[in-house]
Design a protein around this motif. Structure first.
Motif, PDB file in Angstrom:
ATOM      1  N   GLY A 376       0.969  -1.054  -0.056  1.00 33.87           N
ATOM      2  CA  GLY A 376       0.064   0.055   0.151  1.00 33.87           C
ATOM      3  C   GLY A 376       0.687   1.289  -0.032  1.00 33.87           C
ATOM      4  O   GLY A 376       1.871   1.419  -0.660  1.00 33.87           O
ATOM      5  N   GLU A 377       0.377   2.289   0.749  1.00 34.46           N
ATOM      6  CA  GLU A 377       0.856   3.349   0.684  1.00 34.46           C
ATOM      7  C   GLU A 377       2.207   3.862   1.311  1.00 34.46           C
ATOM      8  O   GLU A 377       3.177   4.606   0.771  1.00 34.46           O
ATOM      9  N   CYS A 378       2.721   2.934   1.974  1.00 29.38           N
ATOM     10  CA  CYS A 378       4.075   3.149   2.806  1.00 29.38           C
ATOM     11  C   CYS A 378       5.122   2.572   1.813  1.00 29.38           C
ATOM     12  O   CYS A 378       6.439   2.802   2.154  1.00 29.38           O
ATOM     13  N   GLY A 383       0.232   6.527  -6.862  1.00 26.04           N
ATOM     14  CA  GLY A 383      -0.681   6.536  -8.115  1.00 26.04           C
ATOM     15  C   GLY A 383      -1.328   8.131  -8.542  1.00 26.04           C
ATOM     16  O   GLY A 383      -1.336   8.783  -7.522  1.00 26.04           O
ATOM     17  N   TRP A 384      -1.891   8.199  -9.456  1.00 26.00           N
ATOM     18  CA  TRP A 384      -2.569   9.549  -9.810  1.00 26.00           C
ATOM     19  C   TRP A 384      -3.762   9.458  -8.757  1.00 26.00           C
ATOM     20  O   TRP A 384      -4.466   8.376  -8.327  1.00 26.00           O
ATOM     21  N   ASN A 389      -4.672   4.601  -6.786  1.00 24.82           N
ATOM     22  CA  ASN A 389      -3.957   4.333  -5.411  1.00 24.82           C
ATOM     23  C   ASN A 389      -4.823   3.178  -4.549  1.00 24.82           C
ATOM     24  O   ASN A 389      -4.164   2.173  -4.083  1.00 24.82           O
ATOM     25  N   PHE A 390      -6.296   3.100  -4.640  1.00 23.18           N
ATOM     26  CA  PHE A 390      -7.011   1.989  -4.218  1.00 23.18           C
ATOM     27  C   PHE A 390      -6.618   0.673  -4.937  1.00 23.18           C
ATOM     28  O   PHE A 390      -6.466  -0.241  -4.637  1.00 23.18           O
TER      29      PHE A 390
END
Length: 404
Positions: A376-378, A383-384, A389-390
């Motif tokens: 994920g985000e870490c 993403g745009w 990002n999901f």
């Protein structure tokens, strides 16, 4: 407070973070007959899912591919996206009652427009498959032990410990602090000697200060369709003027590619050529004032704001070649030098993170420390705006679950 060591053998893995990646990982692990425990700091899972898209949750994008992601290694995310596709995301949610509808630019939302329907899919599945979820549980530290890891955590006012063979770090990034975001994933990476790609707010509004601020402030609330670009990329979407600078989809997009001190450029009329419009109109009515022409292209408020920069008191027939060139440059290459951004609390995501060099692209397992996964985000994959990002988070959850 004395730590109470709990011997635990009935979890195949402990997942730290009950967001998109962590929830998908728990569910996919459950499908494979593996039992997991999610530790979530907040009082409920999926907090960021619930606020995304204004509570509607743009949960994927029909056009998602590696091209819409920023990373030191642009190829890193390809393996995850090959294993879990957009079609997989759509099919997964449809299977459990969430049908998608496209809004704009491939953005997929639940037909219900309710982000809680997305979260409910995961909480129901976790319940059905007896995947454990502990909310209000703060992980204090992770230590490597002979046969895996010891996690120190605080729950119900008590500091305790639990042993596990495998740990999944799905704790998100630095946005948004009021939602409980922390740098936990980065701290774990550093503790175990992993490289961290420099982090910064991404998909974030940009600020304007100094002598230019009043001009933007007077337009606060005004929205206009633009092409926004720099020397690396361009986006065509709306921008929004605010009392502190610029926001809106196109600005959020370009912010991920902007660095302090750089200019960005706005084409305020991306689908037309202002020089052609002036020429056409002056042939019909040369006495028409420039301001009147601009008022047919923009709101009156915006046209009048442009008066600060353009010879609007002139009629079209009296505009010189130099005037027209200056008008064209301002309209099609409006130059902006942001002072900064609004920071992590206004950012959608974090750019940078645990270096992709440290992880297997196939499994997202740490190369130096088998049994430790980051998703994920870490991770340094950003993403745009628009569901990308999901899609990365779902793919990470799936990929990690396959090797737990």
């Amino acid at each position: 407070m004395t730590a109470n060591l709990t011997k635990q053998t009935d979890f195949d893995a402990i997942i730290i973070g009950g967001g998109a990646c962590g929830l998908m990982c728990a569910v996919q692990a459950g499908f494979l007959g593996k039992r997991t425990l999610i530790m979530e700091k907040a009082d409920r899972v999926g907090a960021k899912i619930l606020i995304s898209g204004g509570g509607r949750c743009n949960y994927t994008n029909l056009y998602a591919s590696a091209q819409q992601f920023i990373s030191q290694n642009e190829h890193f995310c390809k393996s995850a996206f090959a294993q879990w596709t957009v079609e997989d995301t759509i099919s997964f949610f449809e299977t459990y009652g969430v049908t998608g509808k496209e809004k704009t630019l491939g953005q997929l939302f639940p037909v219900s427009d309710k982000a809680k329907d997305i979260v409910k899919v995961f909480t129901d599945l976790c319940h059905d498959m007896e995947q454990e979820i502990w909310c209000d549980t703060e992980v204090k530290g992770i230590d490597q032990t002979g046969d895996g890891f010891t996690i120190t955590y605080e729950r119900n006012g008590r500091e305790q410990q639990i042993n596990t063979a495998k740990v999944v770090i799905a704790s998100g990034g630095l946005p948004v602090q009021k939602m409980g975001a922390t740098d936990f994933g980065l701290r774990v990476g550093r503790k175990f000697g992993m490289a961290i790609t420099e982090t910064a707010p991404a998909l974030v509004p940009l600020t304007i200060t100094g002598k230019d601020q009043p001009w933007y402030e007077q337009l606060s609330g005004s929205s206009i369709f633009c092409r926004v670009w720099n020397d690396r990329i361009s986006f065509e979407e709306n921008i929004l003027f605010t009392h502190w600078g610029l926001s809106g989809p196109a600005i959020l997009q370009i912010s991920s590619y902007w660095k302090p001190g750089e200019y960005i450029y706005l084409d305020l009329l991306p689908d037309k050529n202002i020089e052609d419009l002036i020429q056409q109109e002056r042939e019909v009515n040369g006495k028409k004032m420039l301001l009147s022409l601009l008022a047919t292209l923009y709101t009156r408020k915006f046209a009048e704001a442009l008066s600060d920069h353009l010879p609007v008191e002139k009629n079209l027939a009296s505009l010189s070649k130099a005037d027209i060139e200056a008008i064209s440059q301002l309209i099609h290459e409006f130059r902006v030098k942001p002072a900064g951004d609004k920071g992590y609390d206004k950012a959608e995501v974090m750019r940078g993170g645990v270096s992709t060099d440290e992880l297997s692209s196939k499994t997202l397992e740490a190369k130096k420390l088998p049994g430790l996964y980051f998703g994920g985000e870490c991770v340094d994959v950003t993403g745009w705006l628009g569901g990308y990002n999901f899609q990365w988070a779902w793919a990470c959850g799936f990929v990690i679950a396959q090797s737990l």
